[in-house]
Each structure stands twice: as structure tokens, then as C-alpha cells.
Scaffold this motif. Structure first.
Motif, PDB file in Angstrom:
ATOM      1  N   VAL A 147       0.902  -1.397  -0.092  1.00  0.00           N
ATOM      2  CA  VAL A 147       0.051   0.149   0.146  1.00  0.00           C
ATOM      3  C   VAL A 147       0.926   1.330  -0.159  1.00  0.00           C
ATOM      4  O   VAL A 147       0.570   2.256  -0.805  1.00  0.00           O
ATOM      5  CB  VAL A 147      -0.912  -0.073   1.273  1.00  0.00           C
ATOM      6  CG1 VAL A 147      -1.553   1.269   1.363  1.00  0.00           C
ATOM      7  CG2 VAL A 147      -2.092  -1.151   1.021  1.00  0.00           C
ATOM      8  N   LEU A 148       1.820   1.271   0.852  1.00  0.00           N
ATOM      9  CA  LEU A 148       2.800   2.363   0.778  1.00  0.00           C
ATOM     10  C   LEU A 148       3.755   2.619  -0.314  1.00  0.00           C
ATOM     11  O   LEU A 148       3.718   3.733  -0.814  1.00  0.00           O
ATOM     12  CB  LEU A 148       3.713   2.361   2.068  1.00  0.00           C
ATOM     13  CG  LEU A 148       3.187   2.142   3.218  1.00  0.00           C
ATOM     14  CD1 LEU A 148       4.136   1.799   4.606  1.00  0.00           C
ATOM     15  CD2 LEU A 148       2.352   3.788   3.923  1.00  0.00           C
ATOM     16  N   ASP A 149       4.077   1.582  -0.948  1.00  0.00           N
ATOM     17  CA  ASP A 149       4.800   1.351  -2.336  1.00  0.00           C
ATOM     18  C   ASP A 149       3.898   2.082  -3.395  1.00  0.00           C
ATOM     19  O   ASP A 149       4.143   3.048  -4.043  1.00  0.00           O
ATOM     20  CB  ASP A 149       5.481   0.184  -2.461  1.00  0.00           C
ATOM     21  CG  ASP A 149       6.478  -0.205  -1.603  1.00  0.00           C
ATOM     22  OD1 ASP A 149       7.117   0.636  -1.214  1.00  0.00           O
ATOM     23  OD2 ASP A 149       6.725  -1.356  -1.657  1.00  0.00           O
ATOM     24  N   LYS A 150       2.778   1.775  -3.294  1.00  0.00           N
ATOM     25  CA  LYS A 150       1.868   2.111  -4.426  1.00  0.00           C
ATOM     26  C   LYS A 150       1.385   3.493  -4.342  1.00  0.00           C
ATOM     27  O   LYS A 150       1.403   4.190  -5.386  1.00  0.00           O
ATOM     28  CB  LYS A 150       0.484   1.375  -4.285  1.00  0.00           C
ATOM     29  CG  LYS A 150      -0.562   1.577  -5.193  1.00  0.00           C
ATOM     30  CD  LYS A 150      -0.407   1.051  -6.674  1.00  0.00           C
ATOM     31  CE  LYS A 150      -1.655   1.180  -7.544  1.00  0.00           C
ATOM     32  NZ  LYS A 150      -1.437   1.782  -8.574  1.00  0.00           N
ATOM     33  N   ALA A 151       1.153   4.017  -3.231  1.00  0.00           N
ATOM     34  CA  ALA A 151       0.845   5.383  -2.657  1.00  0.00           C
ATOM     35  C   ALA A 151       1.971   6.205  -3.109  1.00  0.00           C
ATOM     36  O   ALA A 151       1.936   7.399  -3.706  1.00  0.00           O
ATOM     37  CB  ALA A 151       0.669   5.631  -1.191  1.00  0.00           C
ATOM     38  N   GLU A 152       3.322   5.819  -2.758  1.00  0.00           N
ATOM     39  CA  GLU A 152       4.490   6.394  -3.404  1.00  0.00           C
ATOM     40  C   GLU A 152       4.556   6.579  -4.962  1.00  0.00           C
ATOM     41  O   GLU A 152       4.817   7.591  -5.455  1.00  0.00           O
ATOM     42  CB  GLU A 152       5.675   5.782  -2.778  1.00  0.00           C
ATOM     43  CG  GLU A 152       7.053   6.359  -3.047  1.00  0.00           C
ATOM     44  CD  GLU A 152       7.238   7.805  -2.351  1.00  0.00           C
ATOM     45  OE1 GLU A 152       7.852   8.709  -2.829  1.00  0.00           O
ATOM     46  OE2 GLU A 152       6.589   7.868  -1.143  1.00  0.00           O
ATOM     47  N   GLU A 153       4.396   5.260  -5.696  1.00  0.00           N
ATOM     48  CA  GLU A 153       4.241   5.368  -7.215  1.00  0.00           C
ATOM     49  C   GLU A 153       3.307   6.229  -7.546  1.00  0.00           C
ATOM     50  O   GLU A 153       3.522   6.890  -8.667  1.00  0.00           O
ATOM     51  CB  GLU A 153       4.241   3.984  -7.601  1.00  0.00           C
ATOM     52  CG  GLU A 153       5.254   3.026  -7.250  1.00  0.00           C
ATOM     53  CD  GLU A 153       5.007   1.289  -7.220  1.00  0.00           C
ATOM     54  OE1 GLU A 153       3.724   1.354  -8.157  1.00  0.00           O
ATOM     55  OE2 GLU A 153       5.747   0.673  -7.119  1.00  0.00           O
ATOM     56  N   ASP A 154       2.286   6.582  -6.956  1.00  0.00           N
ATOM     57  CA  ASP A 154       0.999   7.412  -7.375  1.00  0.00           C
ATOM     58  C   ASP A 154       0.988   8.560  -7.182  1.00  0.00           C
ATOM     59  O   ASP A 154       0.263   9.419  -7.499  1.00  0.00           O
ATOM     60  CB  ASP A 154      -0.337   6.660  -7.140  1.00  0.00           C
ATOM     61  CG  ASP A 154      -0.642   5.131  -7.604  1.00  0.00           C
ATOM     62  OD1 ASP A 154       0.060   4.752  -8.741  1.00  0.00           O
ATOM     63  OD2 ASP A 154      -1.397   4.541  -7.367  1.00  0.00           O
ATOM     64  N   GLY A 155       2.286   8.745  -6.320  1.00  0.00           N
ATOM     65  CA  GLY A 155       2.193  10.337  -5.774  1.00  0.00           C
ATOM     66  C   GLY A 155       1.179  10.842  -4.967  1.00  0.00           C
ATOM     67  O   GLY A 155       0.778  11.935  -4.707  1.00  0.00           O
ATOM     68  N   LYS A 156       0.730   9.946  -4.101  1.00  0.00           N
ATOM     69  CA  LYS A 156      -0.246   9.986  -3.248  1.00  0.00           C
ATOM     70  C   LYS A 156       0.003   9.577  -1.472  1.00  0.00           C
ATOM     71  O   LYS A 156      -0.836   9.520  -0.818  1.00  0.00           O
ATOM     72  CB  LYS A 156      -1.331   8.979  -3.453  1.00  0.00           C
ATOM     73  CG  LYS A 156      -2.143   9.501  -4.693  1.00  0.00           C
ATOM     74  CD  LYS A 156      -3.532   8.869  -5.083  1.00  0.00           C
ATOM     75  CE  LYS A 156      -3.911   9.262  -6.502  1.00  0.00           C
ATOM     76  NZ  LYS A 156      -5.296   9.425  -6.562  1.00  0.00           N
ATOM     77  N   SER A 157       1.536   9.646  -1.414  1.00  0.00           N
ATOM     78  CA  SER A 157       2.036   9.291   0.103  1.00  0.00           C
ATOM     79  C   SER A 157       1.530  10.307   0.818  1.00  0.00           C
ATOM     80  O   SER A 157       1.119  10.077   1.945  1.00  0.00           O
ATOM     81  CB  SER A 157       3.338   8.908  -0.056  1.00  0.00           C
ATOM     82  OG  SER A 157       3.950   9.886  -0.657  1.00  0.00           O
ATOM     83  N   GLN A 158       1.686  11.580   0.345  1.00  0.00           N
ATOM     84  CA  GLN A 158       1.024  12.507   1.406  1.00  0.00           C
ATOM     85  C   GLN A 158      -0.245  12.661   1.484  1.00  0.00           C
ATOM     86  O   GLN A 158      -0.610  13.155   2.526  1.00  0.00           O
ATOM     87  CB  GLN A 158       1.700  13.958   0.480  1.00  0.00           C
ATOM     88  CG  GLN A 158       3.114  14.341   1.040  1.00  0.00           C
ATOM     89  CD  GLN A 158       3.457  14.787   2.304  1.00  0.00           C
ATOM     90  OE1 GLN A 158       3.455  13.683   3.093  1.00  0.00           O
ATOM     91  NE2 GLN A 158       4.006  15.587   2.616  1.00  0.00           N
TER      92      GLN A 158
END
Length: 97
Positions: free
Chosen positions: A23-34
Motif C-alpha cells: 500500500v505504501l509503495d503504491k501510494a508512493e508510485e502514484d504520488g499519493k503518499s502525502q
């Protein structure tokens, strides 16, 4: 790491550590970690249980993290870890205020 731990607590036990990391990796890839961070932060504010748990984590991390940040002759890895701990503590304090 704080976001990982918060998600670990928020998600059902059927999710593994690898699932959380995905989930964290996907959020980072999608630019949605923030965005994910802000959602978890909002949940912490709205939930007394999570706020109490976050405060407890903060107190323990401050107590034991001090030994790491005050250590003399740190290796490069320890310096990075100390900086990350300091940044995480500052962000958590800000989010709990």
C-alpha cells in the motif's frame, strides 16, 4: 515508519506487513503518499484510542531515540537513522498538537 505502524494498527489483522508495504509503495508510485499520510493523521485526530497510542509511541520514541541521537561517533547509517527519528518525532508532535 510511523505511517507503516499506523496503517498496521488501522488495517484488519488479515493484512500482512507485506500488504501494508505494498500500500505504501503504491501510494508512493502514484504520488499519493502525502494524501495517505494526511488521511491517517486525520484518523489519529478523530480517534482518542489512536491519539493515545500515538502519544505513547511518541513518548517511548523520544525516550529511547535520545540514546541514538546523542551517540558520539555515529556511523553514516546511524546518522541517517537519527535524522529520520528526529524528523518523525517532529512530524508526530505537530500532528498531535
Amino acid at each position: 515508519m510511523a505511517l507503516f505502524k499506523a496503517l498496521r494498527v488501522l488495517l484488519p489483522k488479515s493484512y500482512t506487513d507485506d500488504d501494508v508495504m505494498d500500500v505504501l509503495d503504491k501510494a508512493e508510485e502514484d504520488g499519493k503518499s502525502q494524501e495517505l499520510f494526511k488521511e491517517v493523521e486525520q484518523e489519529l485526530h478523530e480517534s482518542g484510542f489512536f491519539k493515545h497510542a500515538a502519544q505513547r509511541w511518541l513518548n517511548l520514541t523520544e525516550k529511547y531515540g535520545k540514546a541514538l541521537t546523542d551517540k558520539k561517533n555515529q556511523t553514516d547509517e546511524e546518522k541517517i537513522q537519527a535524522a529520520a527519528t528526529k524528523d518523525t518525532l517532529a512530524a508526530m508532535k505537530k500532528s498531535l498538537s
